[in-house]
Design a protein around this motif. Structure first.
Motif, PDB file in Angstrom:
ATOM      1  N   ASN A 291      -7.536   2.545 -21.521  1.00  0.00           N
ATOM      2  CA  ASN A 291      -7.091   2.184 -20.173  1.00  0.00           C
ATOM      3  C   ASN A 291      -8.100   1.256 -19.510  1.00  0.00           C
ATOM      4  O   ASN A 291      -9.291   1.278 -19.830  1.00  0.00           O
ATOM      5  CB  ASN A 291      -6.923   3.431 -19.313  1.00  0.00           C
ATOM      6  CG  ASN A 291      -5.777   4.306 -19.776  1.00  0.00           C
ATOM      7  OD1 ASN A 291      -4.774   3.800 -20.314  1.00  0.00           O
ATOM      8  ND2 ASN A 291      -5.902   5.615 -19.575  1.00  0.00           N
ATOM      9  N   ALA A 292      -7.615   0.461 -18.568  1.00  0.00           N
ATOM     10  CA  ALA A 292      -8.509  -0.388 -17.791  1.00  0.00           C
ATOM     11  C   ALA A 292      -9.427   0.471 -16.937  1.00  0.00           C
ATOM     12  O   ALA A 292      -9.067   1.591 -16.549  1.00  0.00           O
ATOM     13  CB  ALA A 292      -7.699  -1.339 -16.921  1.00  0.00           C
ATOM     14  N   ARG A 293     -10.595  -0.041 -16.646  1.00  0.00           N
ATOM     15  CA  ARG A 293     -11.598   0.700 -15.874  1.00  0.00           C
ATOM     16  C   ARG A 293     -11.441   0.384 -14.391  1.00  0.00           C
ATOM     17  O   ARG A 293     -11.433  -0.783 -14.000  1.00  0.00           O
ATOM     18  CB  ARG A 293     -13.004   0.322 -16.345  1.00  0.00           C
ATOM     19  CG  ARG A 293     -13.166   0.405 -17.858  1.00  0.00           C
ATOM     20  CD  ARG A 293     -14.503  -0.135 -18.299  1.00  0.00           C
ATOM     21  NE  ARG A 293     -14.532  -0.384 -19.730  1.00  0.00           N
ATOM     22  CZ  ARG A 293     -15.550  -0.093 -20.541  1.00  0.00           C
ATOM     23  NH1 ARG A 293     -16.642   0.459 -20.033  1.00  0.00           N
ATOM     24  NH2 ARG A 293     -15.490  -0.364 -21.821  1.00  0.00           N
ATOM     25  N   PRO A 294     -11.355   1.422 -13.537  1.00  0.00           N
ATOM     26  CA  PRO A 294     -11.158   1.184 -12.100  1.00  0.00           C
ATOM     27  C   PRO A 294     -12.471   0.926 -11.367  1.00  0.00           C
ATOM     28  O   PRO A 294     -13.477   1.600 -11.612  1.00  0.00           O
ATOM     29  CB  PRO A 294     -10.520   2.493 -11.629  1.00  0.00           C
ATOM     30  CG  PRO A 294     -11.077   3.535 -12.558  1.00  0.00           C
ATOM     31  CD  PRO A 294     -11.283   2.852 -13.882  1.00  0.00           C
ATOM     32  N   PHE A 295     -12.452  -0.056 -10.484  1.00  0.00           N
ATOM     33  CA  PHE A 295     -13.599  -0.354  -9.633  1.00  0.00           C
ATOM     34  C   PHE A 295     -13.104  -0.654  -8.219  1.00  0.00           C
ATOM     35  O   PHE A 295     -11.933  -0.990  -8.007  1.00  0.00           O
ATOM     36  CB  PHE A 295     -14.381  -1.551 -10.176  1.00  0.00           C
ATOM     37  CG  PHE A 295     -15.119  -1.258 -11.453  1.00  0.00           C
ATOM     38  CD1 PHE A 295     -16.383  -0.678 -11.418  1.00  0.00           C
ATOM     39  CD2 PHE A 295     -14.547  -1.557 -12.685  1.00  0.00           C
ATOM     40  CE1 PHE A 295     -17.063  -0.394 -12.606  1.00  0.00           C
ATOM     41  CE2 PHE A 295     -15.224  -1.282 -13.867  1.00  0.00           C
ATOM     42  CZ  PHE A 295     -16.480  -0.702 -13.825  1.00  0.00           C
TER      43      PHE A 295
ATOM     44  N   TYR B  50     -10.149  -9.522  -1.751  1.00  0.00           N
ATOM     45  CA  TYR B  50      -9.809  -8.468  -2.715  1.00  0.00           C
ATOM     46  C   TYR B  50     -11.055  -7.771  -3.257  1.00  0.00           C
ATOM     47  O   TYR B  50     -11.045  -7.255  -4.381  1.00  0.00           O
ATOM     48  CB  TYR B  50      -8.982  -9.022  -3.883  1.00  0.00           C
ATOM     49  CG  TYR B  50      -7.765  -9.800  -3.459  1.00  0.00           C
ATOM     50  CD1 TYR B  50      -6.848  -9.278  -2.540  1.00  0.00           C
ATOM     51  CD2 TYR B  50      -7.523 -11.074  -3.969  1.00  0.00           C
ATOM     52  CE1 TYR B  50      -5.729  -9.998  -2.142  1.00  0.00           C
ATOM     53  CE2 TYR B  50      -6.411 -11.803  -3.579  1.00  0.00           C
ATOM     54  CZ  TYR B  50      -5.522 -11.268  -2.670  1.00  0.00           C
ATOM     55  OH  TYR B  50      -4.410 -11.980  -2.278  1.00  0.00           O
ATOM     56  N   GLY B  51     -12.142  -7.775  -2.482  1.00  0.00           N
ATOM     57  CA  GLY B  51     -13.366  -7.117  -2.926  1.00  0.00           C
ATOM     58  C   GLY B  51     -14.119  -7.879  -3.989  1.00  0.00           C
ATOM     59  O   GLY B  51     -14.895  -7.295  -4.750  1.00  0.00           O
ATOM     60  N   THR B  52     -13.933  -9.207  -4.044  1.00  0.00           N
ATOM     61  CA  THR B  52     -14.516 -10.037  -5.100  1.00  0.00           C
ATOM     62  C   THR B  52     -15.570 -10.983  -4.535  1.00  0.00           C
ATOM     63  O   THR B  52     -15.357 -11.607  -3.493  1.00  0.00           O
ATOM     64  CB  THR B  52     -13.416 -10.868  -5.782  1.00  0.00           C
ATOM     65  OG1 THR B  52     -12.405  -9.991  -6.275  1.00  0.00           O
ATOM     66  CG2 THR B  52     -13.976 -11.689  -6.931  1.00  0.00           C
ATOM     67  N   TYR B  53     -16.687 -11.111  -5.267  1.00  0.00           N
ATOM     68  CA  TYR B  53     -17.756 -12.023  -4.869  1.00  0.00           C
ATOM     69  C   TYR B  53     -18.140 -12.898  -6.060  1.00  0.00           C
ATOM     70  O   TYR B  53     -18.128 -12.453  -7.210  1.00  0.00           O
ATOM     71  CB  TYR B  53     -18.975 -11.236  -4.371  1.00  0.00           C
ATOM     72  CG  TYR B  53     -18.686 -10.477  -3.098  1.00  0.00           C
ATOM     73  CD1 TYR B  53     -18.947 -11.037  -1.852  1.00  0.00           C
ATOM     74  CD2 TYR B  53     -18.103  -9.208  -3.145  1.00  0.00           C
ATOM     75  CE1 TYR B  53     -18.642 -10.355  -0.678  1.00  0.00           C
ATOM     76  CE2 TYR B  53     -17.789  -8.522  -1.980  1.00  0.00           C
ATOM     77  CZ  TYR B  53     -18.065  -9.103  -0.758  1.00  0.00           C
ATOM     78  OH  TYR B  53     -17.749  -8.435   0.397  1.00  0.00           O
ATOM     79  N   PHE B  54     -18.470 -14.148  -5.756  1.00  0.00           N
ATOM     80  CA  PHE B  54     -18.845 -15.120  -6.775  1.00  0.00           C
ATOM     81  C   PHE B  54     -20.282 -15.573  -6.517  1.00  0.00           C
ATOM     82  O   PHE B  54     -20.588 -16.056  -5.418  1.00  0.00           O
ATOM     83  CB  PHE B  54     -17.904 -16.327  -6.742  1.00  0.00           C
ATOM     84  CG  PHE B  54     -16.458 -15.971  -6.978  1.00  0.00           C
ATOM     85  CD1 PHE B  54     -15.951 -15.885  -8.272  1.00  0.00           C
ATOM     86  CD2 PHE B  54     -15.602 -15.715  -5.911  1.00  0.00           C
ATOM     87  CE1 PHE B  54     -14.625 -15.558  -8.489  1.00  0.00           C
ATOM     88  CE2 PHE B  54     -14.274 -15.383  -6.120  1.00  0.00           C
ATOM     89  CZ  PHE B  54     -13.783 -15.312  -7.420  1.00  0.00           C
TER      90      PHE B  54
ATOM     91  N   VAL C  61      -5.258  -4.570  -7.807  1.00  0.00           N
ATOM     92  CA  VAL C  61      -4.181  -3.605  -7.551  1.00  0.00           C
ATOM     93  C   VAL C  61      -4.327  -3.093  -6.132  1.00  0.00           C
ATOM     94  O   VAL C  61      -5.312  -3.391  -5.443  1.00  0.00           O
ATOM     95  CB  VAL C  61      -4.220  -2.442  -8.570  1.00  0.00           C
ATOM     96  CG1 VAL C  61      -3.884  -2.951  -9.966  1.00  0.00           C
ATOM     97  CG2 VAL C  61      -5.574  -1.742  -8.569  1.00  0.00           C
ATOM     98  N   GLU C  62      -3.377  -2.304  -5.705  1.00  0.00           N
ATOM     99  CA  GLU C  62      -3.332  -1.892  -4.299  1.00  0.00           C
ATOM    100  C   GLU C  62      -4.577  -1.138  -3.864  1.00  0.00           C
ATOM    101  O   GLU C  62      -5.068  -1.325  -2.756  1.00  0.00           O
ATOM    102  CB  GLU C  62      -2.090  -1.022  -4.064  1.00  0.00           C
ATOM    103  CG  GLU C  62      -1.889  -0.640  -2.608  1.00  0.00           C
ATOM    104  CD  GLU C  62      -0.614   0.142  -2.379  1.00  0.00           C
ATOM    105  OE1 GLU C  62      -0.394   0.605  -1.248  1.00  0.00           O
ATOM    106  OE2 GLU C  62       0.168   0.271  -3.342  1.00  0.00           O
ATOM    107  N   ASN C  63      -5.112  -0.292  -4.732  1.00  0.00           N
ATOM    108  CA  ASN C  63      -6.255   0.543  -4.341  1.00  0.00           C
ATOM    109  C   ASN C  63      -7.566   0.131  -4.990  1.00  0.00           C
ATOM    110  O   ASN C  63      -8.491   0.923  -5.088  1.00  0.00           O
ATOM    111  CB  ASN C  63      -5.960   2.011  -4.652  1.00  0.00           C
ATOM    112  CG  ASN C  63      -5.693   2.231  -6.139  1.00  0.00           C
ATOM    113  OD1 ASN C  63      -5.430   1.272  -6.867  1.00  0.00           O
ATOM    114  ND2 ASN C  63      -5.751   3.481  -6.578  1.00  0.00           N
TER     115      ASN C  63
ATOM    116  N   PRO D 255     -10.952  -5.707   1.508  1.00  0.00           N
ATOM    117  CA  PRO D 255     -10.664  -4.271   1.605  1.00  0.00           C
ATOM    118  C   PRO D 255     -11.649  -3.580   2.519  1.00  0.00           C
ATOM    119  O   PRO D 255     -12.802  -3.992   2.652  1.00  0.00           O
ATOM    120  CB  PRO D 255     -10.812  -3.796   0.158  1.00  0.00           C
ATOM    121  CG  PRO D 255     -11.718  -4.797  -0.488  1.00  0.00           C
ATOM    122  CD  PRO D 255     -11.437  -6.107   0.183  1.00  0.00           C
ATOM    123  N   SER D 256     -11.197  -2.517   3.159  1.00  0.00           N
ATOM    124  CA  SER D 256     -12.069  -1.764   4.053  1.00  0.00           C
ATOM    125  C   SER D 256     -13.059  -0.938   3.236  1.00  0.00           C
ATOM    126  O   SER D 256     -12.799  -0.580   2.085  1.00  0.00           O
ATOM    127  CB  SER D 256     -11.242  -0.834   4.941  1.00  0.00           C
ATOM    128  OG  SER D 256     -10.464   0.047   4.146  1.00  0.00           O
TER     129      SER D 256
END
Length: 502
Positions: free
Chosen positions: A299-303, A445-449, A282-284, A28-29
């Motif tokens: 509700n799920a927490r947005p990050f 998808y903005g994910t790091y391991f 998700v998309e955003n 993601p940008s």
């Protein structure tokens, strides 16, 4: 099966250029003008290190989720010891580590620099191992070389030659550094895929020396006795950290690791006892839901971004919609407890009666570990913390602090238990391949391991540094640019993980 797992990894390796391009397209940008919300899952040194580095930059809002009651991961502390009472009759309090308790002082450059920054005092410690057979006859003792049989002394000479041979090969493929670096590695070094056991056999080292001495001593670092497939490339590292032909020199905290994690998370919103149930792309952005969220109907927490600093299996199970590459890479990490149950659970106790009576006094005074090799070849390992760990030095040695693994029967008077489930990735070719392939999914998808499976080996400095690397990839500055050694190690590990250098 293991064959299928390896085949899937090799196919990913063959098509890695395709997946590498896709991973860049799926990043993601960066948001402009708004704070980036980052979730860190896992409160060990990797996760807390990443959260700390991000929290130093005002462009980030960081939340850390830890499934246990306290932070620390493998370095968490234990406070249930009985060490008598003070002059007023009040019970003395002592808190110690029970897993990560010491490290080589000339190798952990970034972690030691962190200790300087937090003004946490480190002290040198000298430790040694004591190994006996099933009849309680001494096989090996760092403090008494004469206890070793003539045959094993010959094997020890051969082991020294094995280390020298492997060091020469490593030096040929990767330029030596001063001081030595844990991160020196070459992709084309043949010792990456040749088992150390094979090399030892070629040098004439006996199977009894391998199984009864070398495995006994090194098992305390790996937390497994299944090390036949450990690559020969690490032989010099083993000798640098826990040598067999000389006493072991390390450093440890003057007190314990608790202040480290307190300082790391001062500016971080921490959720302990909060296991993450699902992570959904998700998309955003990213939606994270904890187990308590699911139970309460919240509700799920947005990050915007997420950093997984927990074990690989837990991480991939959380993601509800992983990519093909994520699923095939992360799920193929193997852990020592999958093959060796001897170190899955440790018994915390103060019962010195389990030690051999003839050597009990010496073991309690000077040895860090007593290992008993049973008649059927098992290893019962007892950590003797009270003999050397700095917080115990102020108390009478009549209060032993012990942790025993591999003993089938309960130790009378056991205080508590230490669990080691998916704490230590296996040191094997499959996991080395996973580590190299992780670059195909880092940032997707903005994910790091991060953490031990994302680095060449399982050690505190590597895990901490992997957290700093992920934080910098997200936009936070590297905290130790004034230290050439820290920068050197950063660049080496970042290159191995597939990230840009400083």
């Amino acid at each position: 099966s293991s064959e299928t797992e390896m085949l899937s990894l090799l196919l990913l390796f063959l098509f890695s250029p395709v997946f590498y391009v896709l991973s860049r397209l799926q990043r993601p940008s960066k948001k402009r003008g708004e704070k980036t919300r980052v979730a860190v899952v896992g409160g060990g040194i990797a996760g807390c290190g990443a959260a700390w580095a991000l929290s130093q930059d005002k462009q980030f809002e960081v939340e850390l989720f830890e499934s246990h009651q306290e932070l620390g991961g493998n370095a968490k502390t234990f406070a249930g010891w009985n060490v008598g009472t003070d002059a007023k009759g009040k019970p003395n309090e002592i808190r110690t580590g029970v897993s990560v308790v010491a490290w080589p002082g000339n190798s952990y450059h970034n972690y030691d620099r962190l200790m300087e920054l937090f003004k946490i005092k480190l002290v040198p410690v000298e430790i040694g191992f004591h190994v006996t057979d099933h009849n309680d006859k001494v096989i090996f003792d760092h403090f008494d070389p004469s206890a070793m049989s003539p045959r094993h002394k010959k094997d020890l000479e051969r082991w020294v030659r094995v280390v020298a041979f492997c060091r020469a090969i490593n030096d040929f493929f990767a330029t030596p550094t001063t001081p030595p670096s844990l991160y020196r590695m070459s992709y084309i070094n043949p010792l990456n895929v040749i088992p150390l056991r094979w090399v030892c056999a070629c040098f004439g080292i006996s199977s009894t020396f391998w199984n009864h001495i070398l495995v006994s001593v090194q098992a305390t670092s790996f937390l497994t006795t299944y090390i036949n497939n450990v690559p020969a490339v690490i032989a010099p590292l083993l000798d640098d950290i826990v040598p067999l032909d000389r006493k072991v020199q390390m450093v440890s905290w003057e007190n314990n690791s608790a202040p480290v994690f307190e300082n790391l998370c001062k500016k971080v919103k921490v959720h302990t006892a909060s296991p993450v149930q699902t992570v959904t792309y998700v998309e955003n952005g990213i939606l994270l839901k904890t187990e308590s969220d699911a139970k309460s109907g919240a509700n799920a927490r947005p990050f915007d971004r997420i950093v997984f600093a927990c074990d690989a299996i837990t991480a991939i199970r959380m993601i509800t919609n992983p990519s093909i590459a994520q699923n095939n890479i992360i799920s193929n990490v193997t852990y020592t407890d999958q093959f060796d149950k001897g170190f899955t659970q440790g018994q915390v106790h103060q019962n010195a009666d389990i030690l051999p009576a003839e050597y009990r006094k010496n073991i309690l005074q000077r040895n860090c570990n007593w290992i008993k090799v049973t008649e059927d070849g098992r290893h019962e390992v007892t950590f003797i913390l009270s003999s050397w760990i700095p917080p115990a030095r102020n108390f009478d040695r009549k209060f032993p602090l012990l942790l025993t693994y591999g003993r089938p029967e309960p130790v009378p008077g056991t205080i508590s238990y230490v669990e080691n489930v998916r704490n230590h990735p296996s040191l094997c070719f499959q996991n080395m391949l996973v580590m190299l392939l992780l670059r195909l999914v880092q940032g997707t998808y903005g994910t790091y391991f991060i953490g031990s499976y994302a680095t060449p080996a399982n050690c505190h400095d590597m895990s901490f540094l992997s957290g700093l690397i992920a934080a910098r990839e997200l936009g936070a500055p590297f905290p130790f640019p004034d230290s050439p050694l820290c920068v050197r190690d950063y660049n080496k590990l970042a290159s191995l993980m597939g990230f840009s250098k400083l």
